[in-house]
Scaffold this motif. Structure first.
Motif: not given
Length: 52
Positions: A6-25
């Motif tokens: 569960d913790e790993r899934a949360k970390r991965l989800a957060e990393a994906l969100r940050l990556n998406l924001r960075r790519r959009k910017a």
């Protein structure tokens, strides 16, 4: 799922969100502007961005 999964899934989800924001910017050109501002030395107070 176990607790560590569960913790790993949360970390991965957060990393994906940050990556998406960075790519959009980056697609909007904001990342380049932010990087340029971070690389330039700070101006003394009283100087402005406006040129005559």
């Amino acid at each position: 799922m176990s607790k560590s999964e569960d913790e790993r899934a949360k970390r991965l989800a957060e990393a994906l969100r940050l990556n998406l924001r960075r790519r959009k910017a980056q697609a909007r050109g904001e990342a380049a502007d932010d990087a340029a501002k971070a690389d330039s030395p700070p101006r003394p107070s009283g100087e402005s961005d406006v040129t005559d």
